[in-house]
Design a protein around this motif. Structure first.
Motif, PDB file in Angstrom:
ATOM      1  N   LYS A 159      13.388  -3.188   5.238  1.00 19.47           N
ATOM      2  CA  LYS A 159      12.997  -3.816   3.501  1.00 19.47           C
ATOM      3  C   LYS A 159      11.843  -4.981   3.933  1.00 19.47           C
ATOM      4  O   LYS A 159      11.457  -4.273   2.367  1.00 19.47           O
ATOM      5  N   VAL A 160      11.451  -4.829   4.655  1.00 20.48           N
ATOM      6  CA  VAL A 160       9.966  -6.311   4.639  1.00 20.48           C
ATOM      7  C   VAL A 160       8.921  -5.338   4.148  1.00 20.48           C
ATOM      8  O   VAL A 160       8.183  -5.627   3.731  1.00 20.48           O
ATOM      9  N   PHE A 161       9.094  -4.367   4.932  1.00 17.48           N
ATOM     10  CA  PHE A 161       7.581  -2.721   5.281  1.00 17.48           C
ATOM     11  C   PHE A 161       7.622  -2.633   3.912  1.00 17.48           C
ATOM     12  O   PHE A 161       6.531  -2.775   3.338  1.00 17.48           O
ATOM     13  N   LEU A 162       8.413  -2.309   3.956  1.00 26.37           N
ATOM     14  CA  LEU A 162       8.892  -1.580   2.437  1.00 26.37           C
ATOM     15  C   LEU A 162       8.420  -2.959   1.131  1.00 26.37           C
ATOM     16  O   LEU A 162       7.179  -2.536   0.175  1.00 26.37           O
ATOM     17  N   GLY A 163       9.119  -4.156   0.784  1.00 27.10           N
ATOM     18  CA  GLY A 163       8.996  -4.880   0.688  1.00 27.10           C
ATOM     19  C   GLY A 163       6.856  -4.990   0.407  1.00 27.10           C
ATOM     20  O   GLY A 163       6.092  -4.925  -1.295  1.00 27.10           O
ATOM     21  N   SER A 164       6.869  -5.090   1.547  1.00 24.55           N
ATOM     22  CA  SER A 164       5.176  -5.619   1.318  1.00 24.55           C
ATOM     23  C   SER A 164       4.491  -4.637   0.696  1.00 24.55           C
ATOM     24  O   SER A 164       3.047  -4.496   0.332  1.00 24.55           O
ATOM     25  N   PHE A 165       4.915  -3.186   1.374  1.00 21.26           N
ATOM     26  CA  PHE A 165       3.370  -2.008   0.625  1.00 21.26           C
ATOM     27  C   PHE A 165       3.479  -1.772  -0.313  1.00 21.26           C
ATOM     28  O   PHE A 165       2.979  -1.773  -1.033  1.00 21.26           O
ATOM     29  N   LEU A 216       1.072  -1.912  -5.042  1.00 18.50           N
ATOM     30  CA  LEU A 216       1.338  -2.067  -6.508  1.00 18.50           C
ATOM     31  C   LEU A 216      -0.386  -2.542  -7.151  1.00 18.50           C
ATOM     32  O   LEU A 216      -0.736  -3.002  -8.447  1.00 18.50           O
ATOM     33  N   GLY A 217      -0.515  -3.754  -6.483  1.00 19.11           N
ATOM     34  CA  GLY A 217      -1.636  -4.592  -7.284  1.00 19.11           C
ATOM     35  C   GLY A 217      -2.510  -4.370  -6.529  1.00 19.11           C
ATOM     36  O   GLY A 217      -3.556  -4.394  -7.439  1.00 19.11           O
TER      37      GLY A 217
END
Length: 91
Positions: A61-67, A72-73
């Motif tokens: 979840k942390v990897f998917l959120g960060s990636f 998006l940025g």
């Protein structure tokens, strides 16, 4: 002389009317807001809500959120530049 006496009387009446309580109450503007709303115990803060250490699949979840945030940025500005250039006929 009569006009100055009349003007003096009119000024005195105007000041008396301005000082009367009914004229000042009806002409005052005040800030008014309703009071705070009290809902009681409708909202319960979950004890496990911010338990990051006990989260299931935390690394994924942390990897998917960060990636996802990084992608998006990067993609939004790239898309915005391409869209503006296409609109102006440069691409």
């Amino acid at each position: 002389m009569a006009s100055s006496a009349t003007a003096t009387v009119v000024r005195r009446l105007a000041t008396k009317l301005a000082k009367s309580p009914t004229a000042s109450v009806s002409g005052t503007r005040q800030f008014h807001a309703s009071g705070p709303k009290h809902y009681g115990d409708d909202y319960l803060h979950a004890e496990h809500m911010y338990n990051v250490q006990g989260m299931k699949n935390r690394k994924l979840k942390v990897f998917l959120g960060s990636f996802g945030s990084l992608a998006l940025g990067i993609m939004v500005p790239v898309w915005a530049v391409q869209y503006q250039m296409k609109k102006q006929g440069g691409l």
